[in-house]
Design a protein around this motif. Structure first.
Motif, short mmCIF file in Angstrom:
data_model
loop_
_atom_site.label_atom_id
_atom_site.label_comp_id
_atom_site.label_asym_id
_atom_site.label_seq_id
_atom_site.Cartn_x
_atom_site.Cartn_y
_atom_site.Cartn_z
N SER A 467 0.85 -1.19 0.00
CA SER A 467 0.00 0.00 0.00
C SER A 467 0.88 1.23 0.00
N GLY A 468 0.30 2.37 -0.34
CA GLY A 468 0.99 3.63 -0.21
C GLY A 468 1.10 4.04 1.26
N ASP A 469 1.94 5.04 1.52
CA ASP A 469 2.19 5.48 2.90
C ASP A 469 0.96 6.03 3.59
N ARG A 470 0.00 6.54 2.81
CA ARG A 470 -1.15 7.20 3.41
C ARG A 470 -2.31 6.23 3.65
N LEU A 471 -1.99 5.02 4.05
CA LEU A 471 -3.02 3.99 4.20
C LEU A 471 -4.05 4.37 5.27
N ASN A 472 -3.62 5.04 6.33
CA ASN A 472 -4.56 5.39 7.39
C ASN A 472 -5.59 6.43 6.95
N ASP A 473 -5.40 7.01 5.75
CA ASP A 473 -6.41 7.94 5.23
C ASP A 473 -7.74 7.25 4.96
N LEU A 474 -7.73 5.91 4.95
CA LEU A 474 -8.99 5.18 4.77
C LEU A 474 -9.99 5.51 5.87
N ARG A 475 -9.52 6.01 7.00
CA ARG A 475 -10.45 6.34 8.09
C ARG A 475 -11.40 7.47 7.71
N ASP A 476 -11.07 8.21 6.65
CA ASP A 476 -11.95 9.30 6.21
C ASP A 476 -13.09 8.80 5.34
N LEU A 477 -13.10 7.49 5.03
CA LEU A 477 -14.15 6.89 4.22
C LEU A 477 -14.93 5.89 5.07
N PRO A 478 -16.16 5.55 4.68
CA PRO A 478 -16.90 4.52 5.42
C PRO A 478 -16.15 3.19 5.39
N THR A 479 -16.49 2.28 6.28
CA THR A 479 -15.82 0.98 6.29
C THR A 479 -16.15 0.15 5.06
N ALA A 480 -17.21 0.49 4.35
CA ALA A 480 -17.54 -0.14 3.08
C ALA A 480 -17.91 0.96 2.10
N TYR A 481 -17.19 1.04 1.00
CA TYR A 481 -17.44 2.11 0.04
C TYR A 481 -17.13 1.60 -1.36
N HIS A 482 -17.58 2.36 -2.35
CA HIS A 482 -17.41 2.00 -3.75
C HIS A 482 -16.40 2.91 -4.43
N ALA A 483 -15.95 2.47 -5.60
CA ALA A 483 -15.02 3.28 -6.39
C ALA A 483 -15.63 4.64 -6.72
N ALA A 484 -16.92 4.67 -7.00
CA ALA A 484 -17.57 5.95 -7.31
C ALA A 484 -17.52 6.90 -6.12
N ASP A 485 -17.52 6.36 -4.90
CA ASP A 485 -17.38 7.22 -3.72
C ASP A 485 -16.01 7.89 -3.69
N VAL A 486 -14.98 7.13 -4.06
CA VAL A 486 -13.63 7.70 -4.12
C VAL A 486 -13.58 8.84 -5.13
N ILE A 487 -14.17 8.62 -6.29
CA ILE A 487 -14.18 9.66 -7.31
C ILE A 487 -14.88 10.91 -6.82
N ARG A 488 -16.03 10.74 -6.15
CA ARG A 488 -16.75 11.91 -5.62
C ARG A 488 -15.91 12.67 -4.60
N VAL A 489 -15.22 11.95 -3.73
CA VAL A 489 -14.38 12.60 -2.72
C VAL A 489 -13.24 13.37 -3.40
N LEU A 490 -12.58 12.75 -4.35
CA LEU A 490 -11.44 13.39 -5.01
C LEU A 490 -11.86 14.61 -5.82
N ARG A 491 -13.02 14.54 -6.42
CA ARG A 491 -13.49 15.70 -7.20
C ARG A 491 -13.92 16.85 -6.31
N GLY A 492 -14.14 16.57 -5.04
CA GLY A 492 -14.45 17.64 -4.06
C GLY A 492 -15.88 18.06 -4.06
#
Length: 492
Positions: A467-492
């Protein structure tokens, strides 16, 4: 160890992927993506994840690493959803696809404790089985990732896996791959290979041989289902760690380079070694400095788009990358633990739970990879990151992707790996000291994706998570999430 649950956003469930509907949807080519999904590990960036990302309009990427073994093991596990066989029904050489299914498909899957069948380790002279499975595996992965949308899909390969590069590229191109991304080496000759395959001509790639001259490997499209098939030449984005290498590839590659992924040392998987003499910190990790960063001004001067990778999985990082002149970012870690990724479910759940307590540690191991490149390892119970698990595993080299070709005293090409049994490695002229701490990434990464081999004596191969160094950043997402959720977060 369980496979990932077949989850996708509710708007387009996998049940819509019937064999009679597995055809790409035509449409206009979109603009450059702002987000490229990383091509991670063995089948972590599988077709489900790439498809989910591409459906958002960003670039989903499948991993071609080990794709021959992945195909083989999916068939032996019974292909429960039928997607592999449905995709293979569209392969141009129907006889080759049918023969492979007949040979390896187990309708009821393997019996408990039954090992996976193995393909003989390929060599420079004998590789037909591995190449057929690689062509079919790459075709299947890209074909499935392209279903239900008209957006591009990419392929990620490791440059060091030279013996499997040609068939993976060709199979992906047969399925209409849009972009090829390659790191872990200097892929100078790949543009020429892509040009030849697109033209329906035999393509040649040199196999590096330690202690001797390179050996040419040639793939003729006509021998693998490509006779008379018109192919589109994909874009090529090499992964670089510095503007210097980007400049060399832009000027001296064997053909067109359409962009770069610029990866820093905090990214997961293999990292480029630090420039200059290797220095380790107090915990044993390589020390990186200013010389290991890329000069973005020099990159902009090349006039090609580039994406920044390594700890860029935030909206602010995307904004900074765009402001610095990048086309966007490449993100791996957040996607690796999304519901659609191929990472096995128990590893995914364990990491997500630990991330929410902030207790995950990522170690840049200078020894783990047989390649000699630093390799990021997640410190996780039950994996080869633990000294006990590493010591208990019996060394075996039965997949062999990271073997090194070398010239024997008799002038032949031999194969060795510092992760194989120490006596065998030394007998082939290797230094026993080079085996210390080396881990079998081939078997471990297969286990990560839920395809662990059962070795003699009933021993099941343990995983090793990267994994990348920022693995603990997963705590900012739900324990179960989809790829589309990641895209929404990154797009702001």
């Amino acid at each position: 160890m369980t496979h990932p649950a077949p989850l996708t956003p509710p708007s387009l469930p996998l049940t819509l992927l019937r064999p009679d509907s597995l055809l790409p949807v035509p449409g206009p080519a979109p603009a450059l993506p702002r987000i490229i999904q990383g091509g991670m590990g063995v089948a972590v960036s599988d077709w489900r994840l790439a498809r989910a990302v591409s459906m958002t309009g960003e670039l989903g990427v499948v991993s071609g690493t080990g794709i021959d073994t992945v195909l083989l093991r999916r068939l032996q596990d019974g292909d429960p959803d039928g997607h592999v066989r449905a995709a293979l029904s569209h392969f141009p050489d129907a006889a080759l696809a049918a023969r492979t299914v007949q040979r390896f498909f187990l309708p009821a899957g393997r019996a408990p404790g039954q090992p996976y069948a193995r393909v003989p380790l390929p060599t420079a002279e004998r590789h037909r089985d591995a190449w057929e499975l690689s062509v079919l595996g790459a075709f299947t992965e890209v074909f499935l990732a392209r279903q239900g949308h008209a957006n591009p899909v990419g392929l990620n390969l490791l440059t060091k896996l030279q013996l499997h590069t040609l068939p993976c590229l060709f199979g992906a191109m047969l399925a209409g791959v849009d972009t090829v991304i390659m790191g872990a080496g200097i892929p100078r000759d790949i543009p020429r290979v892509l040009d030849a395959l697109a033209a329906g001509q035999p393509a040649t790639l040199n196999l590096d041989v330690r202690g001797g001259d390179p050996v040419p490997l040639t793939l003729d499209p006509a021998a693998y289902g490509g006779a008379g098939v018109a192919l589109t030449r994909p874009k090529f984005y090499p992964v670089v760690a510095s503007h210097v290498l980007a400049g060399v590839l832009a000027r001296k590659a064997s053909g067109g380079v359409e962009g770069f992924v610029v990866e820093g040392p905090t990214a997961g998987g293999h990292n480029a070694p630090p420039r200059g003499p290797l220095t380790l910190d107090s915990s044993g990790q390589p020390v990186y400095g200013e010389r290991d960063g890329a000069d973005l001004q020099a990159l902009r001067a090349l006039g090609l788009p580039f994406w920044l990778a390594g700890s860029h999985g935030t909206p602010d990082a995307l904004a900074r990358a765009l402001a610095a002149g990048a086309a966007g970012i490449q993100v791996g870690t957040l996607f690796a633990f999304a519901a659609e990724s191929g990472l096995c479910a128990d590893l995914k759940a364990e990491v997500q739970a630990r991330a929410h307590t902030g207790t995950l540690e990522v170690f840049t191991d200078p020894l783990a990879s047989p390649t000699g490149f630093p390799f990021k390892v997640v410190n996780l119970p039950g994996t080869l990151s633990q000294a006990g698990a590493y010591a208990a595993r019996q060394r075996v080299c039965d997949i062999g992707y990271l073997r090194e070709a070398y010239r024997t005293p008799q002038g032949r090409v031999g194969w060795r790996c510092p992760s194989e049994p120490v006596a065998a490695y030394a007998a082939k002229g290797g230094q026993a000291a080079d085996t210390t701490g080396r881990k079998c990434l081939c078997n471990a990464l297969m286990a990560d994706a839920g395809y662990p081999q059962v070795q003699r004596g009933g021993h099941t191969e343990p995983p090793l998570l990267t994994s990348g160094d920022r693995l603990n950043d997963l705590r900012d997402l739900p324990t179960a999430y989809h790829a589309a959720d990641v895209i929404r977060v990154l797009r702001g």
